[in-house]
Design an enzyme around this catalytic site. Structure first.
Site, short mmCIF file in Angstrom:
data_model
loop_
_atom_site.label_atom_id
_atom_site.label_comp_id
_atom_site.label_asym_id
_atom_site.label_seq_id
_atom_site.Cartn_x
_atom_site.Cartn_y
_atom_site.Cartn_z
N TYR A 20 12.39 13.10 -42.63
CA TYR A 20 11.17 12.64 -41.95
C TYR A 20 10.06 13.69 -42.10
O TYR A 20 8.91 13.36 -42.37
CB TYR A 20 11.47 12.38 -40.47
CG TYR A 20 10.24 12.12 -39.65
CD1 TYR A 20 9.54 10.93 -39.75
CD2 TYR A 20 9.76 13.09 -38.75
CE1 TYR A 20 8.40 10.69 -38.98
CE2 TYR A 20 8.64 12.86 -37.98
CZ TYR A 20 7.96 11.67 -38.11
OH TYR A 20 6.83 11.44 -37.36
N LYS A 30 -9.51 12.00 -38.40
CA LYS A 30 -8.48 12.50 -39.33
C LYS A 30 -8.09 11.41 -40.31
O LYS A 30 -7.74 10.30 -39.92
CB LYS A 30 -7.25 12.95 -38.54
CG LYS A 30 -6.11 13.49 -39.40
CD LYS A 30 -4.97 13.94 -38.51
CE LYS A 30 -3.83 14.55 -39.30
NZ LYS A 30 -3.13 13.57 -40.15
N ARG A 68 7.73 4.55 -47.00
CA ARG A 68 8.44 5.83 -47.05
C ARG A 68 9.92 5.58 -47.31
O ARG A 68 10.70 5.31 -46.41
CB ARG A 68 8.21 6.59 -45.73
CG ARG A 68 6.72 6.82 -45.46
CD ARG A 68 6.46 7.41 -44.10
NE ARG A 68 5.03 7.37 -43.79
CZ ARG A 68 4.50 7.69 -42.61
NH1 ARG A 68 5.30 8.09 -41.63
NH2 ARG A 68 3.19 7.63 -42.42
N HIS A 118 -2.63 12.28 -45.03
CA HIS A 118 -1.46 12.12 -44.17
C HIS A 118 -0.25 12.83 -44.78
O HIS A 118 0.89 12.38 -44.66
CB HIS A 118 -1.15 10.65 -43.93
CG HIS A 118 -0.74 10.32 -42.53
ND1 HIS A 118 -1.62 9.80 -41.60
CD2 HIS A 118 0.45 10.44 -41.87
CE1 HIS A 118 -0.98 9.61 -40.46
NE2 HIS A 118 0.27 9.99 -40.59
N THR A 150 -6.88 9.57 -35.55
CA THR A 150 -6.33 9.29 -36.87
C THR A 150 -6.75 7.89 -37.32
O THR A 150 -6.46 6.90 -36.65
CB THR A 150 -4.79 9.40 -36.85
OG1 THR A 150 -4.43 10.75 -36.53
CG2 THR A 150 -4.20 9.02 -38.19
N SER A 197 0.63 15.19 -30.85
CA SER A 197 0.61 13.82 -31.35
C SER A 197 0.80 12.80 -30.23
O SER A 197 1.50 13.05 -29.25
CB SER A 197 1.71 13.64 -32.39
OG SER A 197 1.89 12.28 -32.74
N TYR A 219 -3.95 7.49 -32.25
CA TYR A 219 -3.99 6.52 -33.34
C TYR A 219 -4.90 5.34 -33.00
O TYR A 219 -5.14 5.04 -31.82
CB TYR A 219 -2.59 5.96 -33.63
CG TYR A 219 -1.65 6.93 -34.28
CD1 TYR A 219 -1.73 7.18 -35.65
CD2 TYR A 219 -0.67 7.59 -33.54
CE1 TYR A 219 -0.85 8.07 -36.26
CE2 TYR A 219 0.21 8.48 -34.15
CZ TYR A 219 0.11 8.71 -35.51
OH TYR A 219 0.96 9.58 -36.11
N GLN A 227 -4.15 14.11 -30.36
CA GLN A 227 -4.35 13.17 -31.46
C GLN A 227 -4.00 11.77 -31.01
O GLN A 227 -2.97 11.54 -30.37
CB GLN A 227 -3.46 13.56 -32.66
CG GLN A 227 -3.45 12.57 -33.80
CD GLN A 227 -2.35 11.53 -33.67
OE1 GLN A 227 -1.35 11.76 -33.00
NE2 GLN A 227 -2.53 10.39 -34.29
N ARG A 270 1.89 10.75 -47.09
CA ARG A 270 2.81 9.81 -46.45
C ARG A 270 2.23 8.41 -46.33
O ARG A 270 2.89 7.52 -45.78
CB ARG A 270 3.17 10.33 -45.05
CG ARG A 270 3.93 11.64 -45.09
CD ARG A 270 3.93 12.35 -43.74
NE ARG A 270 4.68 11.63 -42.73
CZ ARG A 270 6.00 11.68 -42.58
NH1 ARG A 270 6.72 12.43 -43.40
NH2 ARG A 270 6.60 11.03 -41.61
#
Length: 376
Positions: free
Chosen positions: A24, A251, A164, A275, A155, A106, A129, A127, A278
């Site tokens: 990860y 971001k 991924r 990212h 973000t 996060s 989302y 941060q 990612r």
């Protein structure tokens, strides 16, 4: 093991962590071409060696938005940090505080925002989302304000989850994921005892507080997948800019036009980021994306960068390419997984030493003096 560079912590982390957690941290999207390009393109940036420049009075200090930092680096937001080490977000934030640099927590942390801020002696950055659940976003903004957060990192490059492959193979997702994770944990008894048992609860602290129920690792991919919002546009962000009165940093910017849009939107800063390789495999490395973006916005806002930074030398390269600050994600995560808070502090000391060497040999005595003139 003797640790002489920050990258040495990666080897220790690989030995200590169950595979699903190491992959990860370590993995990227699709064939991981952008992940590899982030590192390779940055290492290809040559510096101009100078001599007899008298840099005996050298300083690594800088400041952003009125907050001083002992180094031009920030510990980046990384999801699930509390699974890399016991209550990992708290350890990460305290390492940053002890070394006088900012830390960004996060949204998808194991430790809640309130747990981190109550145990950290300095204000953190937070941060958030872009999510469909605007109620959650509103709640997090209000909680961040109550917790004393001044700087919000928003973000914007996750309208869809990147492909991924490693996560499916490692057991983070895919068939029989939970059973595979349990088997991997059994093979790492030190991690299983210290983090798996003593590091509980293992839920998404911020999400759990909002939903009023525990949300474990099994909810990570599912909850995020249901809530990321492909319909988001610049106009949808206006309420965030109106609500958040402190510095707002976007971001996930890789294009000069998006950077100019960030200026028009009223952002105080941007983070040039893919990212960590990612999301969109095949996207530009940040070393290549950074210079035209820095030129496009000039001094209209603060330009930060992440992805591919593995040493203090890389920090100097990114500053020379136009960044005012550099975020460290994987480097900090490896160090935390390998040696906890002390590992992160030592990693920052290694970065500082490497920066001093690079600055001395390029003839600059301060962070403000680092620009493209030191590029060969």
């Amino acid at each position: 093991m003797i640790v002489s560079s920050a990258s040495d912590y990666r080897k220790v982390a690989q030995r200590k962590l169950p595979r699903f957690l190491f992959d990860y941290i370590d993995g990227g999207a699709n064939a991981e071409d952008t992940l590899q390009a982030n590192v390779a393109d940055l290492r290809s940036v040559n510096l101009r060696q100078r001599v007899l420049k008298n840099v005996s009075d050298l300083s690594l200090a800088t400041a952003w938005f009125g907050q001083a930092s002992e180094l031009p680096v920030i510990l980046a937001p990384v999801g699930l940090t509390g699974l890399f080490a016991r209550r990992g977000e708290v350890q990460m934030a305290n390492a940053a505080a002890n070394k006088g640099v900012p830390c960004v927590v996060s949204t998808l942390s194991v430790c809640s925002l309130e747990e981190v801020t109550s145990q950290c002696p300095q204000p953190i950055w937070f941060q958030l989302y872009v999510l469909k659940d605007r109620g959650f976003m509103q709640s997090m903004l209000e909680r961040a304000q109550r917790a004393g957060v001044k700087n919000l990192v928003f973000t914007v490059d996750l309208p869809v989850h990147g492909s991924r492959y490693r996560d499916a193979h490692s057991g983070l997702s895919g068939p029989y994921a939970m059973q595979r994770r349990i088997l991997q944990a059994i093979t790492k008894p030190a991690w299983a005892l210290n983090v798996g048992i003593r590091g509980r609860p293992h839920d998404l602290g911020n999400v759990s507080n909002y939903l009023g129920k525990a949300t474990g690792l099994q909810d990570y991919i599912g909850w995020l997948g249901k809530n990321i919002d492909p319909s988001i546009s610049w106009s949808d962000l206006e309420w965030i800019r109106d609500f958040w009165k402190g510095p707002l940093i976007l971001k996930g910017i890789l294009d000069p036009e998006d950077a100019r849009n960030a200026v028009r939107f009223g952002a105080n800063g941007i983070i040039v980021s893919n990212h960590g390789g990612r999301q969109l495999d095949g996207a530009l490395s940040t070393a290549k994306a950074l210079p035209p973006i820095a030129d496009a916005v000039g001094s209209d806002l603060e330009v930060f960068v992440d992805s591919g930074i593995r040493s203090g030398l890389d920090v100097v390269r990114m500053l020379a390419l136009g960044a005012k600050g550099v975020l460290l994600g994987r480097a900090a995560a490896y160090a935390l997984a390998a040696a906890g808070q002390g590992g992160v502090e030592n990693m920052l000391e290694i970065f500082a030493k490497e920066m001093r060497v690079a600055m001395t040999l390029t003839g600059v005595a301060s962070v403000a003096q680092i620009d493209r003139q030191i590029l060969a």
